[in-house]
Design an enzyme around this catalytic site. Structure first.
Site, PDB file in Angstrom:
ATOM      1  N   TRP A 122      -6.319   2.181  -3.652  1.00 42.81           N
ATOM      2  CA  TRP A 122      -4.917   2.436  -3.316  1.00 42.81           C
ATOM      3  C   TRP A 122      -4.396   1.170  -2.634  1.00 42.81           C
ATOM      4  O   TRP A 122      -4.879   0.794  -1.576  1.00 42.81           O
ATOM      5  CB  TRP A 122      -4.745   3.630  -2.377  1.00 42.81           C
ATOM      6  CG  TRP A 122      -3.284   3.772  -2.029  1.00 42.81           C
ATOM      7  CD1 TRP A 122      -2.606   3.120  -1.033  1.00 42.81           C
ATOM      8  CD2 TRP A 122      -2.320   4.566  -2.713  1.00 42.81           C
ATOM      9  NE1 TRP A 122      -1.279   3.456  -1.046  1.00 42.81           N
ATOM     10  CE2 TRP A 122      -1.073   4.342  -2.072  1.00 42.81           C
ATOM     11  CE3 TRP A 122      -2.377   5.429  -3.801  1.00 42.81           C
ATOM     12  CZ2 TRP A 122       0.099   4.973  -2.486  1.00 42.81           C
ATOM     13  CZ3 TRP A 122      -1.206   6.060  -4.206  1.00 42.81           C
ATOM     14  CH2 TRP A 122       0.012   5.826  -3.551  1.00 42.81           C
ATOM     15  N   GLY A 140       1.786  15.176  -6.255  1.00 37.59           N
ATOM     16  CA  GLY A 140       1.833  15.425  -4.817  1.00 37.59           C
ATOM     17  C   GLY A 140       2.009  14.173  -4.007  1.00 37.59           C
ATOM     18  O   GLY A 140       3.075  13.575  -3.977  1.00 37.59           O
ATOM     19  N   GLY A 141       0.949  13.768  -3.313  1.00 35.46           N
ATOM     20  CA  GLY A 141       1.044  12.627  -2.411  1.00 35.46           C
ATOM     21  C   GLY A 141       1.496  13.059  -1.029  1.00 35.46           C
ATOM     22  O   GLY A 141       1.772  14.225  -0.758  1.00 35.46           O
ATOM     23  N   THR A 145       4.247  12.705   0.653  1.00 36.60           N
ATOM     24  CA  THR A 145       5.569  13.321   0.764  1.00 36.60           C
ATOM     25  C   THR A 145       5.731  14.523  -0.158  1.00 36.60           C
ATOM     26  O   THR A 145       6.248  15.567   0.255  1.00 36.60           O
ATOM     27  CB  THR A 145       6.665  12.286   0.444  1.00 36.60           C
ATOM     28  OG1 THR A 145       6.544  11.180   1.337  1.00 36.60           O
ATOM     29  CG2 THR A 145       8.040  12.899   0.589  1.00 36.60           C
ATOM     30  N   GLN A 184      15.989   3.493 -27.120  1.00 35.93           N
ATOM     31  CA  GLN A 184      14.639   4.057 -26.970  1.00 35.93           C
ATOM     32  C   GLN A 184      14.689   5.358 -26.188  1.00 35.93           C
ATOM     33  O   GLN A 184      15.389   5.459 -25.181  1.00 35.93           O
ATOM     34  CB  GLN A 184      13.733   3.070 -26.223  1.00 35.93           C
ATOM     35  CG  GLN A 184      13.312   1.868 -27.035  1.00 35.93           C
ATOM     36  CD  GLN A 184      12.411   0.931 -26.254  1.00 35.93           C
ATOM     37  OE1 GLN A 184      12.517  -0.281 -26.404  1.00 35.93           O
ATOM     38  NE2 GLN A 184      11.538   1.469 -25.415  1.00 35.93           N
ATOM     39  N   GLU A 240      -1.913  16.919  -0.048  1.00 36.41           N
ATOM     40  CA  GLU A 240      -2.249  16.434   1.294  1.00 36.41           C
ATOM     41  C   GLU A 240      -1.585  17.311   2.365  1.00 36.41           C
ATOM     42  O   GLU A 240      -0.467  17.032   2.749  1.00 36.41           O
ATOM     43  CB  GLU A 240      -1.804  14.981   1.437  1.00 36.41           C
ATOM     44  CG  GLU A 240      -2.429  14.041   0.426  1.00 36.41           C
ATOM     45  CD  GLU A 240      -2.002  12.591   0.581  1.00 36.41           C
ATOM     46  OE1 GLU A 240      -1.596  12.181   1.688  1.00 36.41           O
ATOM     47  OE2 GLU A 240      -2.053  11.859  -0.403  1.00 36.41           O
ATOM     48  N   TYR A 279      -9.821   5.416   3.641  1.00 36.89           N
ATOM     49  CA  TYR A 279      -8.956   4.530   4.428  1.00 36.89           C
ATOM     50  C   TYR A 279      -8.046   5.390   5.304  1.00 36.89           C
ATOM     51  O   TYR A 279      -8.101   6.627   5.255  1.00 36.89           O
ATOM     52  CB  TYR A 279      -8.130   3.629   3.511  1.00 36.89           C
ATOM     53  CG  TYR A 279      -7.643   4.304   2.247  1.00 36.89           C
ATOM     54  CD1 TYR A 279      -6.510   5.111   2.246  1.00 36.89           C
ATOM     55  CD2 TYR A 279      -8.344   4.165   1.053  1.00 36.89           C
ATOM     56  CE1 TYR A 279      -6.079   5.743   1.102  1.00 36.89           C
ATOM     57  CE2 TYR A 279      -7.917   4.795  -0.100  1.00 36.89           C
ATOM     58  CZ  TYR A 279      -6.778   5.586  -0.076  1.00 36.89           C
ATOM     59  OH  TYR A 279      -6.370   6.222  -1.223  1.00 36.89           O
ATOM     60  N   ASP A 280      -7.218   4.712   6.115  1.00 39.41           N
ATOM     61  CA  ASP A 280      -6.330   5.400   7.072  1.00 39.41           C
ATOM     62  C   ASP A 280      -7.118   6.184   8.116  1.00 39.41           C
ATOM     63  O   ASP A 280      -6.618   7.168   8.664  1.00 39.41           O
ATOM     64  CB  ASP A 280      -5.340   6.327   6.361  1.00 39.41           C
ATOM     65  CG  ASP A 280      -4.287   5.562   5.578  1.00 39.41           C
ATOM     66  OD1 ASP A 280      -4.167   4.340   5.783  1.00 39.41           O
ATOM     67  OD2 ASP A 280      -3.587   6.185   4.749  1.00 39.41           O
TER      68      ASP A 280
END
Length: 617
Positions: free
Chosen positions: A595, A317-318, A320, A291, A375, A451-452
């Site tokens: 998340w 992104g994110g 890191t 495949q 970020e 969050y965070d």
């Protein structure tokens, strides 16, 4: 500082506190303390933070700051309730000195705003524009009133446009607007405008409902967490989602999307190289060595075949992988290169050949759009990440470039490609990194970090995902979704285009004393609680079955926490999710984002609670 009373109605009234700075230097920090007569109380306040201590109201600058310039003023508005009698403050101090209570030598009110019109509507919001008022000194701001005369939005400065959110679909609303000056003088109200909201919220037409339900699938979740794409199906989660964001795409130092490089960064094996057995595959068929597409990408394609309503976005992104985005967005040439490389790799599906997988068009049809997760533009994120003050305008230009190239691809292919973004909660980061009104022209919708807000990097226990401000929050910074949403609305975002993020994981501390209320909240900790992947964090599926803990809740803030006398976990269970969804609907928001999906249990308890609450009228 002076106090002026605005409109009154049967059981309520509006008021304003105006700080006048007669000094020759900006006032960068201030605290107002006041009390009200018996039977009167503050029910909501804007342009500042509010805490209460006994019967005293304590007002401080908002988290994004509010310097009062030399010779200038700053207005703080509020709505209150009363049972008859007086409403003016009984006592008042500003920076521990008595408030003057005397207005400047200005008794002339501004002229009434004119030409009030409704320029845009959704099912849950109305955008209003008007022509500016004039004043003998200066207009300090505007107030929008509903049909009963209650103030529903207060604006500081010379803006002549605002969005009123939290409305009901297919309902008529009447609004007026009035101006005020630094002395507290208010104009007459403008002519009224009556507008009917839309019958639906403009959400995605296919899928489980009109509201967007977005879930992040993490590339690395297939390892220690053993959460496969198949689990999205067998848990019942896929049928309840409208979007899956695949985290994360990587951007190289030279500003191009890539799968894996010579330094070992990236994981093309998880993305499209790993062969899944029949038992681990969505369609029950084992991958073969020949495949050209295996791994998570092939499983996502199988998931979409089984659930045709699903859209899958590649998230770039994110925490890191945002480290190179400032460089990639720096010039027009670099932006064009980055966008072109990302679209070629993920939407055209042209993957590099690694271990026999990949090739031209190998991943075509897997992804339906781009999710940007920088970020953070203009602000610090991961210690390795680069950021610049000019990121703010460069991010706008990058988003425009994505929109232009996506539109061109849509014309070429006849398909629709969406563009979304994960955005910061901190109003300081919002101000530093986003030209919100301009960005919203190009995004289909945005998701907000819900969050965070706090975690074990701080030495005091706290909530990580509260909806509303928490009384006596020890900080060091205070956050709430209420403040985040308002910061975006104030800068031009429509609530219906914002999707609220919720956590499928918890944050924890240990060495926590009980405190005066016995619940461990807002108490000093000795360190991070032990976690299976990293200390201070654990998934809902693990937290929900802890023994020896007592469950506590703050119903208004939509928060839950567990405490056993030593260890404290702030988390969201199905009840907290229902509370969060109800609040988001009241604000007119466009859905819920999670998340991340691997934190839910095998039955999909959290996404099921979210889905059921979104379906409620």
């Amino acid at each position: 500082m002076i106090y002026t009373e605005g409109q009154t109605w049967e059981t309520g009234y509006s008021g304003q506190l105006t700080i006048n700075n007669d000094g020759d230097a900006a006032l960068t920090d201030w605290t107002i303390e006041f009390t009200l007569p018996d039977g009167a109380e503050v029910t909501s306040l804007w342009n500042a933070e509010l805490q209460t201590s006994g019967g005293t109201y304590i007002v401080t600058p908002p988290s994004w700051g509010a310097d009062v310039p030399a010779g200038g003023s700053y207005g703080i508005g509020f709505n209150g309730s009363f049972s008859g009698g007086e409403t003016a403050p009984v006592t008042c101090l500003i920076n521990d000195a008595p408030c003057s209570g005397e207005a400047p030598d200005d008794t002339e009110a501004p002229t009434a705003p004119t030409a009030l019109t409704a320029t845009a509507t959704t099912a849950t919001s109305i955008t209003l524009d008007w022509d500016a008022a004039t004043d003998n000194v200066a207009v300090a701001g505007y107030e929008i009133l509903d049909g009963t005369g209650e103030v529903v939005r207060a604006l500081v400065g010379d803006t002549t446009s605002a969005t009123v959110g939290g409305l009901s679909p297919d309902t008529e609303y009447t609004h007026t607007v009035r101006a005020y000056d630094a002395a507290g003088n208010r104009s007459a109200a403008s002519a009224a405008v009556t507008t009917r909201t839309e019958t639906d919220n403009g959400g995605d037409p296919s899928g489980p409902g009109d509201d967007r339900r977005v879930g992040y699938f993490t590339q690395w979740g297939i390892y220690a967490r053993d959460y496969l794409v198949k689990d999205v199906d067998t848990s019942g989660t896929a049928e309840k989602l409208t979007h899956i964001n695949y985290a994360f795409a990587n951007v190289s130092a030279d500003g191009q999307c890539f799968m894996a490089n010579q330094t070992g960064e990236g994981d093309a094996y998880a993305d499209y190289g790993r062969s899944f057995s029949a038992a681990d595959s969505v369609d029950g068929t084992a991958d073969s060595w020949s495949q050209d597409l295996r791994g998570n990408f092939n499983q996502l394609r199988e998931l979409k075949e089984k659930h045709p309503h699903l859209r899958v976005h590649i998230s770039i992104g994110g925490w890191t992988w945002s480290k190179n985005l400032s460089d990639a967005a720096l010039t027009q040439d670099s932006r064009e290169q980055m966008v072109s490389s990302c679209i070629d790799m993920y939407l055209r599906g042209n993957l590099p050949v690694i271990d026999g997988a990949g090739g031209t068009g190998a991943a075509a049809g897997v992804f339906d759009g781009i999710d940007l997760d920088w970020e953070w533009p203009g602000s610090a994120g991961h210690p390795d990440n680069t950021y610049r003050p000019e990121d703010k305008e460069n991010f706008t230009a990058l988003v425009q470039e994505f929109r232009d190239q996506l539109d061109a691809l849509a014309t070429e292919t006849g398909q629709d490609y969406q563009l979304t973004s994960f955005m910061a909660a901190d109003p300081e980061k919002i101000e530093a990194g986003y030209e919100v009104a301009a960005l919203m022209e190009d995004f289909d919708f945005i998701t907000l970090q819900g969050y965070d807000f706090h975690g074990a990097w701080e030495d005091t226990t706290n909530h990580q995902s509260n909806l509303t401000p928490i009384p006596n929050d020890p900080g060091p910074r205070t956050y709430s979704m209420q403040e985040t949403v308002q910061a975006y609305v104030d800068r031009g975002a429509d609530p219906a285009d914002m999707v609220m993020g919720v956590p499928f994981y918890s944050r924890g501390w240990t060495g926590v004393p009980a405190g005066p209320d016995g619940d461990g909240l807002h108490q000093s900790a000795t360190g991070a609680a032990s976690g299976p992947y990293e200390d201070g964090i654990d998934d809902y599926k693990n937290i929900k079955d802890l023994s020896g803990y007592t469950l506590y809740r703050d119903e208004a803030a939509g928060t839950a926490w567990l405490y056993d006398g030593t260890t404290f976990w702030t988390y969201d269970d199905p009840t907290a999710m229902e509370q969060k969804v109800a609040w988001a609907k009241q604000q007119g928001l466009g859905g819920i984002m999670a998340w991340s999906l691997d934190g839910d249990d095998a039955q999909g308890s959290l996404i099921t609670a979210i889905d059921a609450a979104l379906e409620q009228p």
